[in-house]
Write a protein that holds these residues in place. Structure first.
Motif, PDB file in Angstrom:
ATOM      1  N   ILE A  63       0.844  -1.207   0.000  1.00  0.00           N
ATOM      2  CA  ILE A  63       0.000   0.000   0.000  1.00  0.00           C
ATOM      3  C   ILE A  63       0.873   1.249   0.000  1.00  0.00           C
ATOM      4  O   ILE A  63       0.616   2.213  -0.733  1.00  0.00           O
ATOM      5  CB  ILE A  63      -0.976  -0.001   1.191  1.00  0.00           C
ATOM      6  CG1 ILE A  63      -1.902  -1.213   1.114  1.00  0.00           C
ATOM      7  CG2 ILE A  63      -1.803   1.290   1.190  1.00  0.00           C
ATOM      8  CD1 ILE A  63      -2.777  -1.413   2.346  1.00  0.00           C
ATOM      9  N   ARG A  64       1.932   1.236   0.809  1.00  0.00           N
ATOM     10  CA  ARG A  64       2.816   2.413   0.847  1.00  0.00           C
ATOM     11  C   ARG A  64       3.353   2.741  -0.544  1.00  0.00           C
ATOM     12  O   ARG A  64       3.453   3.897  -0.932  1.00  0.00           O
ATOM     13  CB  ARG A  64       3.987   2.138   1.781  1.00  0.00           C
ATOM     14  CG  ARG A  64       3.684   2.344   3.232  1.00  0.00           C
ATOM     15  CD  ARG A  64       4.083   3.779   3.680  1.00  0.00           C
ATOM     16  NE  ARG A  64       3.476   4.103   4.966  1.00  0.00           N
ATOM     17  CZ  ARG A  64       3.979   3.698   6.134  1.00  0.00           C
ATOM     18  NH1 ARG A  64       5.083   2.997   6.163  1.00  0.00           N
ATOM     19  NH2 ARG A  64       3.389   4.028   7.249  1.00  0.00           N
ATOM     20  N   ALA A  65       3.697   1.700  -1.308  1.00  0.00           N
ATOM     21  CA  ALA A  65       4.288   1.908  -2.633  1.00  0.00           C
ATOM     22  C   ALA A  65       3.252   2.284  -3.685  1.00  0.00           C
ATOM     23  O   ALA A  65       3.603   2.830  -4.735  1.00  0.00           O
ATOM     24  CB  ALA A  65       5.035   0.641  -3.068  1.00  0.00           C
ATOM     25  N   ASN A  66       1.966   1.985  -3.422  1.00  0.00           N
ATOM     26  CA  ASN A  66       0.949   2.131  -4.472  1.00  0.00           C
ATOM     27  C   ASN A  66      -0.196   3.069  -4.124  1.00  0.00           C
ATOM     28  O   ASN A  66      -1.095   3.261  -4.950  1.00  0.00           O
ATOM     29  CB  ASN A  66       0.365   0.752  -4.820  1.00  0.00           C
ATOM     30  CG  ASN A  66       1.364  -0.102  -5.566  1.00  0.00           C
ATOM     31  OD1 ASN A  66       1.521   0.035  -6.776  1.00  0.00           O
ATOM     32  ND2 ASN A  66       2.063  -0.970  -4.841  1.00  0.00           N
ATOM     33  N   ALA A  67      -0.176   3.658  -2.942  1.00  0.00           N
ATOM     34  CA  ALA A  67      -1.345   4.422  -2.468  1.00  0.00           C
ATOM     35  C   ALA A  67      -1.794   5.487  -3.472  1.00  0.00           C
ATOM     36  O   ALA A  67      -2.989   5.666  -3.706  1.00  0.00           O
ATOM     37  CB  ALA A  67      -1.049   5.059  -1.118  1.00  0.00           C
ATOM     38  N   ALA A  68      -0.835   6.148  -4.087  1.00  0.00           N
ATOM     39  CA  ALA A  68      -1.196   7.263  -4.971  1.00  0.00           C
ATOM     40  C   ALA A  68      -1.963   6.801  -6.205  1.00  0.00           C
ATOM     41  O   ALA A  68      -2.712   7.582  -6.788  1.00  0.00           O
ATOM     42  CB  ALA A  68       0.066   8.011  -5.397  1.00  0.00           C
ATOM     43  N   ARG A  69      -1.771   5.539  -6.613  1.00  0.00           N
ATOM     44  CA  ARG A  69      -2.436   5.088  -7.847  1.00  0.00           C
ATOM     45  C   ARG A  69      -3.623   4.171  -7.583  1.00  0.00           C
ATOM     46  O   ARG A  69      -4.232   3.675  -8.525  1.00  0.00           O
ATOM     47  CB  ARG A  69      -1.421   4.410  -8.764  1.00  0.00           C
ATOM     48  CG  ARG A  69      -1.000   3.028  -8.325  1.00  0.00           C
ATOM     49  CD  ARG A  69       0.081   2.486  -9.212  1.00  0.00           C
ATOM     50  NE  ARG A  69       1.314   3.216  -8.947  1.00  0.00           N
ATOM     51  CZ  ARG A  69       2.525   2.669  -8.967  1.00  0.00           C
ATOM     52  NH1 ARG A  69       2.680   1.422  -9.297  1.00  0.00           N
ATOM     53  NH2 ARG A  69       3.593   3.374  -8.684  1.00  0.00           N
ATOM     54  N   LEU A  70      -3.945   3.962  -6.322  1.00  0.00           N
ATOM     55  CA  LEU A  70      -5.044   3.035  -6.038  1.00  0.00           C
ATOM     56  C   LEU A  70      -6.393   3.652  -6.406  1.00  0.00           C
ATOM     57  O   LEU A  70      -6.681   4.783  -6.026  1.00  0.00           O
ATOM     58  CB  LEU A  70      -5.051   2.641  -4.557  1.00  0.00           C
ATOM     59  CG  LEU A  70      -3.937   1.699  -4.111  1.00  0.00           C
ATOM     60  CD1 LEU A  70      -4.018   1.460  -2.600  1.00  0.00           C
ATOM     61  CD2 LEU A  70      -3.992   0.375  -4.862  1.00  0.00           C
ATOM     62  N   PRO A  71      -7.251   2.907  -7.108  1.00  0.00           N
ATOM     63  CA  PRO A  71      -8.595   3.390  -7.402  1.00  0.00           C
ATOM     64  C   PRO A  71      -9.492   3.131  -6.183  1.00  0.00           C
ATOM     65  O   PRO A  71      -9.019   3.210  -5.042  1.00  0.00           O
ATOM     66  CB  PRO A  71      -8.997   2.514  -8.603  1.00  0.00           C
ATOM     67  CG  PRO A  71      -8.290   1.212  -8.349  1.00  0.00           C
ATOM     68  CD  PRO A  71      -7.007   1.564  -7.625  1.00  0.00           C
ATOM     69  N   GLN A  72     -10.752   2.792  -6.364  1.00  0.00           N
ATOM     70  CA  GLN A  72     -11.597   2.334  -5.253  1.00  0.00           C
ATOM     71  C   GLN A  72     -10.939   1.123  -4.602  1.00  0.00           C
ATOM     72  O   GLN A  72     -10.414   0.247  -5.298  1.00  0.00           O
ATOM     73  CB  GLN A  72     -12.959   1.895  -5.777  1.00  0.00           C
ATOM     74  CG  GLN A  72     -13.899   3.013  -6.102  1.00  0.00           C
ATOM     75  CD  GLN A  72     -15.295   2.490  -6.371  1.00  0.00           C
ATOM     76  OE1 GLN A  72     -15.475   1.397  -6.885  1.00  0.00           O
ATOM     77  NE2 GLN A  72     -16.285   3.282  -6.028  1.00  0.00           N
ATOM     78  N   VAL A  73     -11.017   1.044  -3.276  1.00  0.00           N
ATOM     79  CA  VAL A  73     -10.391  -0.071  -2.570  1.00  0.00           C
ATOM     80  C   VAL A  73     -11.413  -0.772  -1.672  1.00  0.00           C
ATOM     81  O   VAL A  73     -12.136  -0.111  -0.913  1.00  0.00           O
ATOM     82  CB  VAL A  73      -9.206   0.405  -1.694  1.00  0.00           C
ATOM     83  CG1 VAL A  73      -8.571  -0.780  -0.965  1.00  0.00           C
ATOM     84  CG2 VAL A  73      -8.163   1.120  -2.541  1.00  0.00           C
TER      85      VAL A  73
END
Ligand SMILES: Cc1cc2nc3c(=O)[nH]c(=O)nc-3n(C[C@H](O)[C@H](O)[C@H](O)COP(=O)(O)O)c2cc1C
Length: 160
Positions: free
Chosen positions: A92-102
């Motif tokens: 999550i730390r590495a991908n938070a900026a690109r995450l869509p709905q979770v």
């Protein structure tokens, strides 16, 4: 049906089983988080405890799929010492900026799921569109088939 990716971490296969059932149920892509550190035996178990307790972000292997290419990402991870297991925190730390709905689910022996799900939402920086905590003993039963189905339907139907 919106495009969906299931991303999971599993040390001993329980979270993997649930992740595979969700992915099969909504015919979506699935991607494991791969650890770079050994987690077997007593030293591996103790490392899990320490990393979860100290909220560490251990190294994980690069992934084949990009979470940002999907409309919905479903995250799944086990509870360790009442907290989120550390490889999911790294993801999550590495991908938070690109995450869509979770949407997210946790597996557990019996307790700590809500706290781990709260941590996932906080790390993502947004509310979860669906959440589910599953105890190991529930996973084989009919009730959990219903629970997993309901979770998946709620995630898929979330507006936005
Ligand atoms: C290091 C470690 C700590 C754990 N701590 C907890 C805990 O605090 N509460 C709980 O209910 N289960 C705990 N468990 C059990 C796992 O969360 C549970 O068995 C989970 O389903 C395992 O998922 P997996 O097979 O995908 O790794 C722990 C397991 C490990 C390895």
């Amino acid at each position: 049906m919106k495009s969906c990716l299931v991303v999971y971490y599993s040390r001993t296969g329980i979270t993997q089983e649930v992740a595979q059932r969700i992915a099969a149920g909504c015919a979506c892509d699935i991607e494991p988080i791969r650890d770079m550190l050994p987690r077997d035996g007593v030293p591996g178990y103790l490392r899990c405890c320490y990393e979860a307790f100290a909220r560490k972000t251990p190294p994980i292997a690069p992934m084949a799929r990009n979470a940002g290419d999907y409309e919905l990402v479903i995250l799944g991870a086990p509870v360790w010492v009442g907290r989120l297991s550390s490889p999911m925190r790294s993801f999550i730390r590495a991908n938070a900026a690109r995450l869509p709905q979770v949407a997210a689910f946790c597996t557990m022996g019996g307790s700590g799921g809500d706290r781990a799900l709260d941590e996932i939402a906080a790390l993502c920086g947004k509310p979860l569109v669906a959440r589910m905590a599953l105890a190991d003993r529930e996973i084989k039963g009919e009730r959990d088939r219903d629970k997993i189905g309901q979770f998946t339907r709620t995630a898929a139907a979330a507006p936005g």
